[in-house]
Design a protein around this motif. Structure first.
Motif, PDB file in Angstrom:
ATOM      1  N   ASN A  38       0.801  -1.225   0.000  1.00  0.00           N
ATOM      2  CA  ASN A  38       0.000   0.000   0.000  1.00  0.00           C
ATOM      3  C   ASN A  38       0.836   1.278   0.000  1.00  0.00           C
ATOM      4  OD1 ASN A  38      -1.570  -2.221   1.023  1.00  0.00           O
ATOM      5  ND2 ASN A  38      -3.143  -0.763   1.536  1.00  0.00           N
ATOM      6  N   TYR A  54      -5.163   2.955   0.151  1.00  0.00           N
ATOM      7  CA  TYR A  54      -5.964   1.977   0.880  1.00  0.00           C
ATOM      8  C   TYR A  54      -7.425   2.159   0.463  1.00  0.00           C
ATOM      9  CZ  TYR A  54      -7.876  -0.777   4.685  1.00  0.00           C
ATOM     10  OH  TYR A  54      -8.549  -1.732   5.423  1.00  0.00           O
ATOM     11  N   ASN A  55      -8.063   1.061   0.111  1.00  0.00           N
ATOM     12  CA  ASN A  55      -9.467   1.086  -0.312  1.00  0.00           C
ATOM     13  C   ASN A  55      -9.736   2.108  -1.417  1.00  0.00           C
ATOM     14  OD1 ASN A  55     -10.303  -0.980   1.344  1.00  0.00           O
ATOM     15  ND2 ASN A  55     -10.988   0.374   2.973  1.00  0.00           N
ATOM     16  N   TYR A  56      -8.863   2.134  -2.408  1.00  0.00           N
ATOM     17  CA  TYR A  56      -8.985   3.012  -3.573  1.00  0.00           C
ATOM     18  C   TYR A  56      -8.972   4.500  -3.222  1.00  0.00           C
ATOM     19  CZ  TYR A  56     -10.101  -1.408  -5.741  1.00  0.00           C
ATOM     20  OH  TYR A  56     -10.040  -2.699  -6.178  1.00  0.00           O
ATOM     21  N   GLU A  57      -8.327   4.829  -2.103  1.00  0.00           N
ATOM     22  CA  GLU A  57      -8.109   6.217  -1.717  1.00  0.00           C
ATOM     23  C   GLU A  57      -6.622   6.416  -1.462  1.00  0.00           C
ATOM     24  OE1 GLU A  57     -12.301   7.477   0.352  1.00  0.00           O
ATOM     25  OE2 GLU A  57     -10.682   6.839   1.676  1.00  0.00           O
ATOM     26  N   LYS A  81      -3.533   3.164 -10.792  1.00  0.00           N
ATOM     27  CA  LYS A  81      -3.972   2.572  -9.526  1.00  0.00           C
ATOM     28  C   LYS A  81      -5.482   2.651  -9.345  1.00  0.00           C
ATOM     29  CE  LYS A  81      -1.133   0.889  -7.617  1.00  0.00           C
ATOM     30  NZ  LYS A  81      -0.568  -0.413  -8.009  1.00  0.00           N
ATOM     31  N   THR A  83      -7.434   5.029  -8.368  1.00  0.00           N
ATOM     32  CA  THR A  83      -7.568   5.509  -6.994  1.00  0.00           C
ATOM     33  C   THR A  83      -7.883   7.001  -6.979  1.00  0.00           C
ATOM     34  OG1 THR A  83      -6.009   3.832  -6.245  1.00  0.00           O
ATOM     35  CG2 THR A  83      -6.299   5.703  -4.814  1.00  0.00           C
TER      36      THR A  83
END
Length: 87
Positions: A38, A54-57, A81, A83
């Motif tokens: 990450n 993390y979690n597409y952020e 990514k 993100t």
């Protein structure tokens, strides 16, 4: 004491860079190295920064010096990514 902390951080990041997977972007010298699943570090002409996903952020700590390099970094985070940058 502060100098010792910076030296420790430098050697820690350097050791991680030796084991990380590096991606070079365009001709502007921007490099992104994966440190953990990450965590990434971006480097360009002595300017370093951290990216945590993390979690597409994504959280970006310090951006490159030029607008072109910063845009390249933003595009990589969004397109490669998949993100959203939240901080």
């Amino acid at each position: 004491m502060r100098k010792q902390q910076y030296l420790l951080l430098f050697f820690l990041v350097f050791a991680m860079l030796l084991n990380g997977q590096t991606t070079s972007l365009d001709n502007n010298g921007l490099r992104i190295t994966q440190l953990t699943p990450n965590t990434y570090v971006h480097t360009c002409k002595g300017n370093n920064g951290l990216i945590y996903i993390y979690n597409y952020e994504a959280v970006v700590v310090s951006t490159p010096e030029s607008e072109e390099q910063t845009q390249c970094l933003i595009d990589w985070i969004k397109n490669e990514k998949k993100t959203t940058i939240v901080a």
